[in-house]
Every structure is written in structure tokens, then in C-alpha cells.
Design a protein around this motif. Sequence first.
Motif, PDB file in Angstrom:
ATOM      1  N   ARG A  50       0.751  -1.201   0.077  1.00  0.00           N
ATOM      2  CA  ARG A  50      -0.056   0.085  -0.110  1.00  0.00           C
ATOM      3  C   ARG A  50       0.961   1.181   0.019  1.00  0.00           C
ATOM      4  O   ARG A  50       0.898   2.288  -0.834  1.00  0.00           O
ATOM      5  N   ILE A  51       1.850   1.277   0.839  1.00  0.00           N
ATOM      6  CA  ILE A  51       2.742   2.474   0.930  1.00  0.00           C
ATOM      7  C   ILE A  51       3.513   2.557  -0.440  1.00  0.00           C
ATOM      8  O   ILE A  51       3.714   3.649  -0.908  1.00  0.00           O
ATOM      9  N   LEU A  52       4.011   1.485  -1.038  1.00  0.00           N
ATOM     10  CA  LEU A  52       4.812   1.474  -2.305  1.00  0.00           C
ATOM     11  C   LEU A  52       4.055   2.271  -3.259  1.00  0.00           C
ATOM     12  O   LEU A  52       4.481   2.924  -4.220  1.00  0.00           O
ATOM     13  N   ASP A  53       2.774   1.694  -3.528  1.00  0.00           N
ATOM     14  CA  ASP A  53       1.896   2.249  -4.429  1.00  0.00           C
ATOM     15  C   ASP A  53       1.497   3.616  -4.237  1.00  0.00           C
ATOM     16  O   ASP A  53       1.465   4.214  -5.150  1.00  0.00           O
ATOM     17  N   ARG A  54       1.392   4.263  -2.984  1.00  0.00           N
ATOM     18  CA  ARG A  54       1.158   5.366  -2.667  1.00  0.00           C
ATOM     19  C   ARG A  54       2.352   6.361  -2.986  1.00  0.00           C
ATOM     20  O   ARG A  54       1.991   7.443  -3.670  1.00  0.00           O
ATOM     21  N   ILE A  55       3.169   5.840  -2.878  1.00  0.00           N
ATOM     22  CA  ILE A  55       4.667   6.709  -3.171  1.00  0.00           C
ATOM     23  C   ILE A  55       4.668   6.806  -4.561  1.00  0.00           C
ATOM     24  O   ILE A  55       4.865   7.923  -5.140  1.00  0.00           O
ATOM     25  N   VAL A  56       4.477   5.804  -5.444  1.00  0.00           N
ATOM     26  CA  VAL A  56       4.594   5.940  -6.825  1.00  0.00           C
ATOM     27  C   VAL A  56       3.551   6.662  -7.375  1.00  0.00           C
ATOM     28  O   VAL A  56       3.848   7.653  -8.118  1.00  0.00           O
ATOM     29  N   GLY A  57       2.335   6.536  -6.890  1.00  0.00           N
ATOM     30  CA  GLY A  57       1.087   7.260  -7.548  1.00  0.00           C
ATOM     31  C   GLY A  57       1.129   8.554  -7.124  1.00  0.00           C
ATOM     32  O   GLY A  57       1.037   9.655  -7.975  1.00  0.00           O
ATOM     33  N   TYR A  58       1.474   9.200  -5.695  1.00  0.00           N
ATOM     34  CA  TYR A  58       1.398  10.479  -5.295  1.00  0.00           C
ATOM     35  C   TYR A  58       2.794  11.153  -5.513  1.00  0.00           C
ATOM     36  O   TYR A  58       2.707  12.601  -5.524  1.00  0.00           O
ATOM     37  N   GLN A  59       3.621  10.729  -6.075  1.00  0.00           N
ATOM     38  CA  GLN A  59       4.992  11.374  -6.471  1.00  0.00           C
ATOM     39  C   GLN A  59       5.279  11.574  -8.047  1.00  0.00           C
ATOM     40  O   GLN A  59       5.749  12.486  -8.453  1.00  0.00           O
ATOM     41  N   ILE A  60       4.782  10.631  -8.613  1.00  0.00           N
ATOM     42  CA  ILE A  60       4.782  10.669 -10.197  1.00  0.00           C
ATOM     43  C   ILE A  60       3.766  11.356 -10.678  1.00  0.00           C
ATOM     44  O   ILE A  60       3.827  12.067 -11.598  1.00  0.00           O
ATOM     45  N   SER A  61       2.386  11.117 -10.243  1.00  0.00           N
ATOM     46  CA  SER A  61       1.247  11.853 -10.774  1.00  0.00           C
ATOM     47  C   SER A  61       1.420  13.288 -10.884  1.00  0.00           C
ATOM     48  O   SER A  61       1.128  13.747 -12.087  1.00  0.00           O
ATOM     49  N   PRO A  62       1.800  13.981  -9.964  1.00  0.00           N
ATOM     50  CA  PRO A  62       1.917  15.336  -9.902  1.00  0.00           C
ATOM     51  C   PRO A  62       2.781  15.922 -11.247  1.00  0.00           C
ATOM     52  O   PRO A  62       2.798  16.926 -11.732  1.00  0.00           O
ATOM     53  N   LEU A  63       3.995  15.139 -11.560  1.00  0.00           N
ATOM     54  CA  LEU A  63       4.987  15.493 -12.440  1.00  0.00           C
ATOM     55  C   LEU A  63       4.254  15.080 -13.729  1.00  0.00           C
ATOM     56  O   LEU A  63       4.415  16.050 -14.725  1.00  0.00           O
ATOM     57  N   LEU A  64       3.257  14.217 -13.882  1.00  0.00           N
ATOM     58  CA  LEU A  64       2.627  14.160 -15.144  1.00  0.00           C
ATOM     59  C   LEU A  64       1.744  15.251 -15.355  1.00  0.00           C
ATOM     60  O   LEU A  64       1.451  15.674 -16.359  1.00  0.00           O
TER      61      LEU A  64
END
Length: 812
Positions: free
Chosen positions: A146-160
Motif C-alpha cells: 500500500r505504501i509503495l503504491d502510494r509513493i509511486v502514485g502520489y509522487q509521479i502523478s503530479p509530475l505528469l
Amino acid sequence: MAKKNSASKNLVIVESPAKAKTINKYLGDDFVVHASMGHVRDLPSTGLCVDLENNFEPTYEITEGRKKLVGTLKAAAKNCNMLYLATDLDREGEAIAWHLAQTLGVPEERTNRVIFNAITKKAIQDAFAAPGKIDIDKVNAQQARRILDRIVGYQISPLLWKKVARGLSAGRVQSVAVKMVVEREREIRAFVPIEYWLIPAVFTNQLALQNQLTKQWQEFIGQKDQKDKGPTIAEQNNWLAEHSAFNAELSSIDGKTFSTDNAEQAKKIHQALQSAAFVVTDIIEKSSSSRPAPPFITSTLQQSASNRLGFAAKRTMRIAQQLYEGIDLGSMGTLGLITYMRTDSTHLSAEALTDARRYIGNNIGKNYLPEKPNFYSSGKNAQQAHEAVRPTDVDIVPEQIKDMLTDEQYKLYQMIWRRFVASQMAAAQWNTTTLEITADTKAGKCLYKAQGRTLVFDGFTKIWHTGSADQQLVAVKKGDKVAAIDIDAQQHFTKPPARYNEASLVKALEKEGIGRPSTYASIISTIQDRGYVEQKDRQFSPTDIGEVVTDKLNEFFPQIMDMAFTRYMEEQLDKIEEQHLDWVKVLHEFYDPFKLTLAKATDEMKHAKAEITPSEYTCPKCNKPMVYRFGKNGKFLSCSDYPTCKFASPCDKEGKMVVAEVTEHKCPNCGKPMVKKTSRFGAFLGCSDYPTCKTALKIDKDGNIAPPKPPAEPTGLKCYKCEKGELVIRQSKKGPFLGCNKFPRCRTIVSFKQLENLKDLQAKGQWPPKTLAEADTLLGRDKKSAAKTKTPAAEKEPAEKKNAKPKKKSEE
């Protein structure tokens, strides 16, 4: 569902009301059963909420809409004798149980964990007879994911959002799944067909009827159905069998395998065969058998439901959940019909094997029962403590309860039941015959081969039909002459790999180790919801934005997009549960290099709109080259001299320019011709003088101007969700419905059939209700949709930090 007075009683908590209802009847008066409605605590929906500088310590809060429910559960737990957490047996269920234990605060010595694979009386009683404790390794495995997915989702998405378009998202698993679809599409585009020729023939042993059969065959094969398609292979085989004929393929010439890639050589050989005399020179017979497939696991269940029933993975899992949690079977009561449906193990319990063998022997036939039970190996990561998806009681035959199931429940249960029973049946036996037919020609000695297969013993196929296109050969012996009623030189081209459909994508995800059984359906649903892939004719293809995002992520986050690395991380997450791996170390292994990659991508990634790609087209206005650009609606063609020349044109998925089609309609505002255009919402008419005139009109599927929609009709009913708007009558393709007049801020929809009922309730002061759960009750909706309970923003539960915690919705 549950008795309100839980003083000095044992409290049991499960996820859903349906599951609670089924379990409640198997426990005595000393138990009271409540439903948690899924997760009661999770990472907040906004913000990262993971302390990256403090060993990934998560911040959890009561899930939105669960505050009142948690209060009810706390009150029940305060006075209970023992607390039994009976959530699902997988990691997600373990996490829900852990969150409940942390939230309710019942002492550990009075908190028990019970797990069961099926909701039957025996399974429930066995589980409660030997309760255990929460498996913290399983909880940590879920939490790390859950945390791993949250890190990827919440840190890459704003960049996109900054570099591509607002509203986009990235996910540790979903982005790799999109990459698979993108790569397959590019394989198809890059594919160069290779020409090859085949020279099949149709033979008969009825020499005297050669001319007659030739004419009849040509008439038959030339028939077309309403879709302009000729006879199917099965129909052709039936015709051939009825007319003592069979198909054969040219195999070799003078002992060399026949292969040609040009028409001249093929036609030369075809011509040489026209006057040839054909003789049966060899008959090769052998026996073969086909073993039944193993009982379903999650992935194969989704694949078979897609191929056989046309069900999407998400739909399959929804129906399976209903069958697992319990169906009201009238006088039989509410019964769980299948075992737990999220599993990667083909293991069957000894009791299940005994029951299946008894049923086969008594109801299908002793000859269909193998000497020993059939056993099947599972994947290397399968959890053998779990069972395959199977009926909980083989004696509950699908046809006997058909009237008590919905159509989709019946179809899925029948498929699960048949697959389970078939898995323990005897193998099917076949006789395979190969005929070798030769002819001496000017081109050399030509050898044709015809193969047919005859079912000797149907075995498991008696109840699990596999579908066979095998032809039935005629009775001939070595030395017999046969006559050709058709010899055809056919041009063919090699075909590109097929696009993924739901079944093949699930299979590919499983093969590559991407995701886990519980996530396949959500992955496929998410990549469509995000607009990265689209489905047409049940096949997936990437959208323009899906390709752009994939390219960006591939360039700057190659490790995250690497399938081998994704598979490795899945294995590491598994080891947290199975080998007590330190979950914090696993996260550091991922995050430490990821942090550096993210910083580099933030600095160096170019905006998608700033990138151009050359095209083969020339601007019709200024004769300068056209280039491909990326806009909010995807890829389009633009003049390279922009902004001096502002000519632009849409293009199709292959990059070909879409020429605007001038129609007979005139612009109602300026009188100039209207042209047919396409947007992300479909076809429409736009003024040819755009952008000077921006008139646009909707059109129907026949290209006619659609009449304007009537204005929304007020009802005087208040919206129960936003509490500010009013429900109005709107029109759709399917007819009228009630929607909030604050749309799009509020997207509440209610069936038009409820209009008079709601007016009556409002007159009685019962509308609008105070909670969403009450609204669902008043509207007669399924209780599962009543999971959300409205919580005013001011009353939200404050976030709380704990050491280790998880949820069912994943950023995967």
C-alpha cells in the motif's frame, strides 16, 4: 443482520452485510455479527501521508463515511466477551482485521482471528473452534504494498500533471500494464507481413461423384451470411462428412517441405496438380488422450469468464463475491455457494476430492472416475494453504437452483461447478488418423496430408466442453484412389500478434508476475478509467495519452517500467509475509534510488506539448511541412510554422490525416458550410470558418443534426448528497432520470421511477435523509452500495499515526 444487545456476548466482525447474514445463522445465541463495510481506516485520500524521513511511518485516519459505523462497532466491542475478526483470509482481509483491532482497542487476549475458505456451516464451526491471532507478517506485506503504491502514485502523478496534462496518474503496476498494451500496439504497427502460399485440396473416395461434388462444394463454399461471411470451419467439416469428403494440405514435393512466397511458383504447382491421379499411400493411426484442466484460480476464472461468458474481469469478481458471501436459496436458507475467489492455488481439500469422486461415480458414471484423484501443480508463488475456486457443495447442482440465481450468477456458478467436477474426471480418449496421399506431377511427386481425430471416450468433456474443429475422415485403405473435388492456390500473409483482450491480458500479467490475483480486475479497470487504453470489439489499444505517458515514464523511470523489476518487487513483497522480510528495508530498497530518479525527472522532463515529430504531410495553406503535436485530446497534425500559420488537422491512430468532410448543412450563425469533425466525445458538426465562427452542433449516428435536449424540468426535491442542489428531470438515450441541478459539481443520479415515491417522502418530512445509507434504504438499493455514511467535514476523525497499517483500494 445483527442483534443490538451485545453485552457479554461474543462480537464477530466481517466485511459485508451479506457475509454477516450468512455467518450469523451458523453461530449460536452467544454471538452477534456486525459488518465493517470493508476498511474502517486507511491512508487519507489526499496527500502522501507517509513519513519518508521516518522509516515510511504511515498516517491513518478513519475512512471517510465510517465514523458513525466505527462508533457502533466500538460500542459493541466495549461490552463484548470475546472479539472475533472474521474478515477474508488474504492479505487485504488480514489488514482489515488489524485495523479493526487497532481502532476498537479490545485487549489482545480477548481478540481472536478466524479464517475460513468457504462460508458453510462446517467451515465456520471449524474456524471458530480453533481461532488464532492476527498475522502481523501478512499485515506488513499488505502495508508495504500500500505504501509503495502510494509513493509511486502520489509522487509521479503530479509530475505528469505538469509535463503532460492535468488529472493523469501513474501506478507501480498500472503503468507497466499500460506499457504492455502500448508495446503490443507498436509491434502490430511495425509488423511487416510476409507473403506465403498454400495449396489445399478437398478429396473424396466417391470417384463416380467427383464432378457432382465439385459443383456442390463450390456452391456451398460460396454462400455468405448476413455479415458477408462464408461457412465456418465447423460447418465445412459437417458438409465434408455428409458428402464423404475431407480436407488435405500439400505437405511436400519430392521429399522437400512445400514452401513458397510467390504466386508464379504456386500457380505452376497448382496447374500441375489439376490432372494428377491421387492415391492413398499411407495411413498412420495413433491414440491420444487429453487431461482435464485444473480447477479455477482467480486468473483462470477471469479468463474463462471472459472467453466463454463475455464477462469483464471486474464483473466476474463482483458475481463471484456474491456467490461466496451467500445466496438465498429459499427453504435451504442462505448458503455460500463457492470457496474464496481470490486465490492462486489449485489445491483441493481431501473432503472436496472425496465429494467430487462420489458425485462422479453416482451421477455421471463409474467409467468417468479415474483410479486416483487428479492432482495439479500451482505456480511457484501460490499459497498452498488456500484452495482453488470450487463449489462448497458439489451436490448443489446449478440447474437445480437456477430459478434462485440471477442469470449472471447462474452462468458463473455453472462454469465453476463444471470445471471443478471435470477436473476430477477421467481423461478424454481420441483416435488420431493421418492420411498420406500422393500424386506424380510435372512439378514432382506431391504429398498431401489429411488429419482427423475421432472421440473414442468423452471423459471430462462430457460436462466441460472444449470445442473441437477436427474433421471426420472417410474410410479408406492403403492403395485406394481418391479424387480431388477442389484444389486451390491460396495467397496468405503472416499476421501481426493479436491485441490483448481481457483474458489474454490477465494471462500475460500472471505470466510476467505483474500484480497478484486480487489485483488483476482492478488493474484492467483502472487503466481504462484513466483513459490510457480503450476497448473496441473486446480488444485493448492504447490511447494517444497512454502512449505519451508510457514514453515519458520509460525515459525517466526505466526501473519502475521494467517488468523484471516489477516482478522482483512483487516477490519481495511476498517474502515479507512468507519469509519475515523487513518491510521497511524493502521500501528503502525501492525508494532510495527512486528519490534520485524523481529529482532528475522533475528537472529534465520536457512538456509533451513542446515536443514535435515530423510527418509526411505538407501544410495545405503555406506548403511547409506538417508535424505531429500533442494536445488535450491527443495527437494531431500542425503546421511547422506555427504560430505564424495556425493550420491544424486531426489524425487517426495510425497518424493519417483526417480530412474534414464538408456537409450539406449550413451554419445557423454565419451561413457557411458545416464540416464533420471528431472530438473525444464523438462526431459533431463545426463551422468551416472556425475559429472565426465557433458554432458546433451535435449529430446522431446517421449524421443528422440532433435536436436540442429539452431543458431540465424542476421537481422540488432536494438533493440528498450535496444538500444544496435540487433533483431535476433530465433526458438520456435510455429515457428520463433524476439528476442534481448542480451538475457537474454534484453528480447525483436517481431512477426516474422514484419520482413519486420521493415526493411522498418529502411531504412526510422523510426526504432528504441524513445519511447516504438511509438514502440507499429509502431508494431500495442493494445494501452493498450503502457502505458510505455521510460525515460532515467538521466532524471528520483526526488522523492518527501508528507503526504499521493497510486498504482494499490500491494505487496499483
